[in-house]
Each structure stands twice: as C-alpha cells, then as structure tokens.
Motif scaffolding. Structure first.
Motif, PDB file in Angstrom:
ATOM      1  N   THR A   1      31.904  13.380  44.141  1.00  0.00           N
ATOM      2  CA  THR A   1      32.681  14.322  43.338  1.00  0.00           C
ATOM      3  C   THR A   1      32.903  15.603  44.136  1.00  0.00           C
ATOM      4  O   THR A   1      31.980  16.120  44.768  1.00  0.00           O
ATOM      5  N   LEU A   2      34.121  16.117  44.082  1.00  0.00           N
ATOM      6  CA  LEU A   2      34.450  17.371  44.743  1.00  0.00           C
ATOM      7  C   LEU A   2      34.328  18.518  43.746  1.00  0.00           C
ATOM      8  O   LEU A   2      34.994  18.519  42.703  1.00  0.00           O
ATOM      9  N   LEU A   3      33.463  19.484  44.049  1.00  0.00           N
ATOM     10  CA  LEU A   3      33.337  20.700  43.256  1.00  0.00           C
ATOM     11  C   LEU A   3      33.862  21.864  44.096  1.00  0.00           C
ATOM     12  O   LEU A   3      33.309  22.169  45.158  1.00  0.00           O
ATOM     13  N   ILE A   4      34.928  22.497  43.621  1.00  0.00           N
ATOM     14  CA  ILE A   4      35.562  23.588  44.362  1.00  0.00           C
ATOM     15  C   ILE A   4      35.186  24.912  43.710  1.00  0.00           C
ATOM     16  O   ILE A   4      35.391  25.116  42.514  1.00  0.00           O
ATOM     17  N   PHE A   5      34.624  25.805  44.502  1.00  0.00           N
ATOM     18  CA  PHE A   5      34.202  27.120  44.022  1.00  0.00           C
ATOM     19  C   PHE A   5      34.992  28.218  44.729  1.00  0.00           C
ATOM     20  O   PHE A   5      35.510  28.028  45.835  1.00  0.00           O
ATOM     21  N   HIS A   6      35.051  29.375  44.077  1.00  0.00           N
ATOM     22  CA  HIS A   6      35.644  30.575  44.672  1.00  0.00           C
ATOM     23  C   HIS A   6      34.665  31.726  44.448  1.00  0.00           C
ATOM     24  O   HIS A   6      34.949  32.669  43.712  1.00  0.00           O
ATOM     25  N   PRO A   7      33.494  31.665  45.074  1.00  0.00           N
ATOM     26  CA  PRO A   7      32.438  32.638  44.777  1.00  0.00           C
ATOM     27  C   PRO A   7      32.586  33.922  45.595  1.00  0.00           C
ATOM     28  O   PRO A   7      32.614  33.898  46.821  1.00  0.00           O
ATOM     29  N   GLY A   8      32.671  35.054  44.929  1.00  0.00           N
ATOM     30  CA  GLY A   8      32.798  36.285  45.688  1.00  0.00           C
ATOM     31  C   GLY A   8      32.841  37.511  44.817  1.00  0.00           C
ATOM     32  O   GLY A   8      32.903  37.435  43.589  1.00  0.00           O
ATOM     33  N   PHE A   9      32.807  38.663  45.481  1.00  0.00           N
ATOM     34  CA  PHE A   9      32.927  39.941  44.800  1.00  0.00           C
ATOM     35  C   PHE A   9      34.400  40.356  44.776  1.00  0.00           C
ATOM     36  O   PHE A   9      35.239  39.741  45.453  1.00  0.00           O
ATOM     37  N   LEU A  10      34.692  41.416  44.023  1.00  0.00           N
ATOM     38  CA  LEU A  10      36.074  41.849  43.846  1.00  0.00           C
ATOM     39  C   LEU A  10      36.315  43.222  44.478  1.00  0.00           C
ATOM     40  O   LEU A  10      35.453  44.096  44.442  1.00  0.00           O
ATOM     41  N   ASP A  11      37.486  43.373  45.052  1.00  0.00           N
ATOM     42  CA  ASP A  11      37.986  44.676  45.473  1.00  0.00           C
ATOM     43  C   ASP A  11      39.486  44.704  45.197  1.00  0.00           C
ATOM     44  O   ASP A  11      40.050  43.756  44.646  1.00  0.00           O
ATOM     45  N   GLN A  12      40.129  45.801  45.565  1.00  0.00           N
ATOM     46  CA  GLN A  12      41.548  45.933  45.246  1.00  0.00           C
ATOM     47  C   GLN A  12      42.389  44.851  45.909  1.00  0.00           C
ATOM     48  O   GLN A  12      43.405  44.404  45.350  1.00  0.00           O
ATOM     49  N   ASP A  13      41.990  44.393  47.090  1.00  0.00           N
ATOM     50  CA  ASP A  13      42.754  43.352  47.771  1.00  0.00           C
ATOM     51  C   ASP A  13      42.753  42.049  46.972  1.00  0.00           C
ATOM     52  O   ASP A  13      43.765  41.336  46.934  1.00  0.00           O
ATOM     53  N   VAL A  14      41.625  41.710  46.350  1.00  0.00           N
ATOM     54  CA  VAL A  14      41.597  40.495  45.536  1.00  0.00           C
ATOM     55  C   VAL A  14      42.568  40.625  44.368  1.00  0.00           C
ATOM     56  O   VAL A  14      43.348  39.707  44.083  1.00  0.00           O
ATOM     57  N   PHE A  15      42.547  41.769  43.679  1.00  0.00           N
ATOM     58  CA  PHE A  15      43.461  41.982  42.556  1.00  0.00           C
ATOM     59  C   PHE A  15      44.917  41.983  43.012  1.00  0.00           C
ATOM     60  O   PHE A  15      45.807  41.527  42.298  1.00  0.00           O
ATOM     61  N   ARG A  16      45.157  42.480  44.215  1.00  0.00           N
ATOM     62  CA  ARG A  16      46.527  42.554  44.734  1.00  0.00           C
ATOM     63  C   ARG A  16      47.036  41.186  45.171  1.00  0.00           C
ATOM     64  O   ARG A  16      48.220  40.872  44.991  1.00  0.00           O
ATOM     65  N   LEU A  17      46.149  40.358  45.696  1.00  0.00           N
ATOM     66  CA  LEU A  17      46.573  39.109  46.323  1.00  0.00           C
ATOM     67  C   LEU A  17      46.440  37.880  45.439  1.00  0.00           C
ATOM     68  O   LEU A  17      47.081  36.859  45.704  1.00  0.00           O
ATOM     69  N   SER A  18      45.607  37.947  44.421  1.00  0.00           N
ATOM     70  CA  SER A  18      45.268  36.727  43.685  1.00  0.00           C
ATOM     71  C   SER A  18      45.251  36.950  42.178  1.00  0.00           C
ATOM     72  O   SER A  18      44.860  38.025  41.703  1.00  0.00           O
ATOM     73  N   SER A  19      45.638  35.925  41.442  1.00  0.00           N
ATOM     74  CA  SER A  19      45.516  35.951  39.981  1.00  0.00           C
ATOM     75  C   SER A  19      44.132  35.504  39.538  1.00  0.00           C
ATOM     76  O   SER A  19      43.756  35.665  38.380  1.00  0.00           O
ATOM     77  N   LEU A  20      43.358  34.929  40.458  1.00  0.00           N
ATOM     78  CA  LEU A  20      41.989  34.505  40.177  1.00  0.00           C
ATOM     79  C   LEU A  20      41.055  35.660  40.509  1.00  0.00           C
ATOM     80  O   LEU A  20      40.849  35.980  41.685  1.00  0.00           O
ATOM     81  N   THR A  21      40.502  36.294  39.486  1.00  0.00           N
ATOM     82  CA  THR A  21      39.709  37.503  39.716  1.00  0.00           C
ATOM     83  C   THR A  21      38.278  37.353  39.207  1.00  0.00           C
ATOM     84  O   THR A  21      37.396  36.955  39.951  1.00  0.00           O
ATOM     85  N   LYS A  22      38.029  37.624  37.924  1.00  0.00           N
ATOM     86  CA  LYS A  22      36.643  37.654  37.434  1.00  0.00           C
ATOM     87  C   LYS A  22      35.948  36.299  37.559  1.00  0.00           C
ATOM     88  O   LYS A  22      34.714  36.236  37.649  1.00  0.00           O
ATOM     89  N   LEU A  23      36.731  35.204  37.578  1.00  0.00           N
ATOM     90  CA  LEU A  23      36.111  33.883  37.727  1.00  0.00           C
ATOM     91  C   LEU A  23      35.424  33.733  39.082  1.00  0.00           C
ATOM     92  O   LEU A  23      34.510  32.915  39.232  1.00  0.00           O
TER      93      LEU A  23
END
Length: 240
Positions: free
Chosen positions: A189-211
């Motif tokens: 089974t493939l489990l795909i994660f996006h684990p990380g902290f947030l900064d303005q670049d994440v909010f600017r570049l991606s719709s995936l934020t608090k997850l």
C-alpha cells in the motif's frame, strides 16, 4: 504484516516546510522522500537529507515554480513559470490531456538531469506532483527506462494526505485511522504524506496548508509509531 511505501512529498517547497519534513523523519516511518528539483529552496536544504537511510525520488512537477528546461514550451507563461494546477484543472474539464507530449518529455529529461546535479546520483524512483495524464505517464516511463530508475506510478491501494482530511477533522486518535483501514497483505500500500511546517511561501504556493502540519503530527505520534513497529513494515521503493 502489512507492507507500506510511506512517502513524503514536496521537499524543496519552502524553508519551513522542509524543516518540518526533516523533523518528521525522526519517526523512521518515512522511507522515501520526493524532491521538487525546480524549486529554489531545494538547493539550500538537500544536504540535510543525504545522511538519512531513505530513498530519494524525483517528484515530477509541471504546475509549480519555473520550468527546468531552458526552451520555451506550451507548459509555461512568457516568464518561464509553469501554469497553475487550477489552470490545468479548468482545461481538463474540456480535454482529458492538456499537456503536449514533446514538451513533457523535454521537461522530464531536464528535471532528471537537475536531480542528478543536485543530489549527485540518479533518483531511486520517479513519481508525479498532482497530475498524471497519458502524456505525462509516457514521458516518465520513457525517462525511467533510459536512466534505469524505478517508476511505479500505480498502486492497487493508495492513500494521500487529502484522504485523511475528514478523519483529521474528527480529531480522533491518529492510530484509529490505521486500525480502521483494511490493508491488503498481498499487496504493498502506498501512503503519501505531506509533513511539514507552514510559512508564507506554503500559503502562496499551495492550497494544501494545515493538513501538512497534521501529517507531521501523525508521523510523530507514539501510537502510530507503535502500530508500524507491530503491524506494518515500511519499505523503500528500491525494495519493491
């Protein structure tokens, strides 16, 4: 025992995100990290990944940042920036594959070479960021064969961060999600994660934020780690 490919995507997205992803590797659940080779932050952070006993993959990207190929193509605006994911989603309502095959092939080779230059070796595997159309799949399979790299783009069962979103909203113990799923013992089974902290670049570049923050907490949760020690075997792509 269930067997999982546990993969963390988007390394190189931003300074804060990369810090969070690196922090999540303390759990030893993640054995595969996918790199956005066209993102400027990767050059600053890649050295921090090289000491971990993990596979590093090319996260083939056509909708974030600038193109790696120096030649103008149908994939970019006049400034060399990729068109956004929302742009392609709109187009895909009218056409199934809006990506021109020749340009995708050219960019796939350019990103492969960029990976080798940044990391000092070929990727251990290739996957994709957001979109997998026939033209993209054909280009990735072709470049993987030429460079002799693992390119397993389809899994019978796979779960990404967005699949866990409704569960996260219920605020149940993280291990509940693992325990309630039916994991096939005969398949990986493939489990795909996006684990990380947030900064303005994440909010600017991606719709995936608090997850991203929730994925980070999931991987470091003690009950989740206990589950993987007892029930799940996390492997590298190179072990398939």
């Amino acid at each position: 025992m269930e067997t999982f490919i546990c993969r963390a995507d988007d390394f190189g997205l931003s300074k804060a995100y990369d810090l969070g992803l690196l922090d999540s590797l303390a759990s030893s659940i993640i054995k595969n990290v996918s790199l956005l080779v066209n993102m400027p932050q990767l050059k600053n952070d890649i050295h921090q990944l090289l000491s971990y006993p993990i596979d590093l993959g090319l996260h083939f990207n056509l909708c974030l940042g600038k193109a790696t190929s120096p030649n103008p193509s149908t994939l970019t605006d006049p400034s060399g920036n990729f068109f956004s994911s929302s742009y392609y989603r709109d187009r895909m309502q009218k056409e199934s594959d809006p990506f021109r095959e020749e340009d995708v092939d050219q960019e796939a080779r350019a990103q492969m070479e960029a990976f080798i230059q940044l990391v000092g070796k070929k990727p251990d595997y290739i996957d994709y960021h957001v979109f997998l159309t026939p033209s993209i799949e054909k280009a990735l399979q072709k470049v993987a064969e030429e460079y002799d790299v693992v390119c397993k783009l389809h899994f019978k069962k796979e779960k990404a961060t967005s699949d866990r979103a409704p569960f996260y909203e219920r605020k149940e113990p993280f291990s509940t999600w693992l325990e309630q799923e039916q994991w096939p013992k005969e398949e990986t089974t493939l489990l795909i994660f996006h684990p990380g902290f947030l900064d303005q670049d994440v909010f600017r570049l991606s719709s995936l934020t608090k997850l991203r923050c929730t994925d980070h907490a999931f991987l470091l949760d003690q009950e989740v780690q206990t589950y993987f020690r007892k029930q799940g075997k996390s492997i590298r792509y190179s072990e398939l």
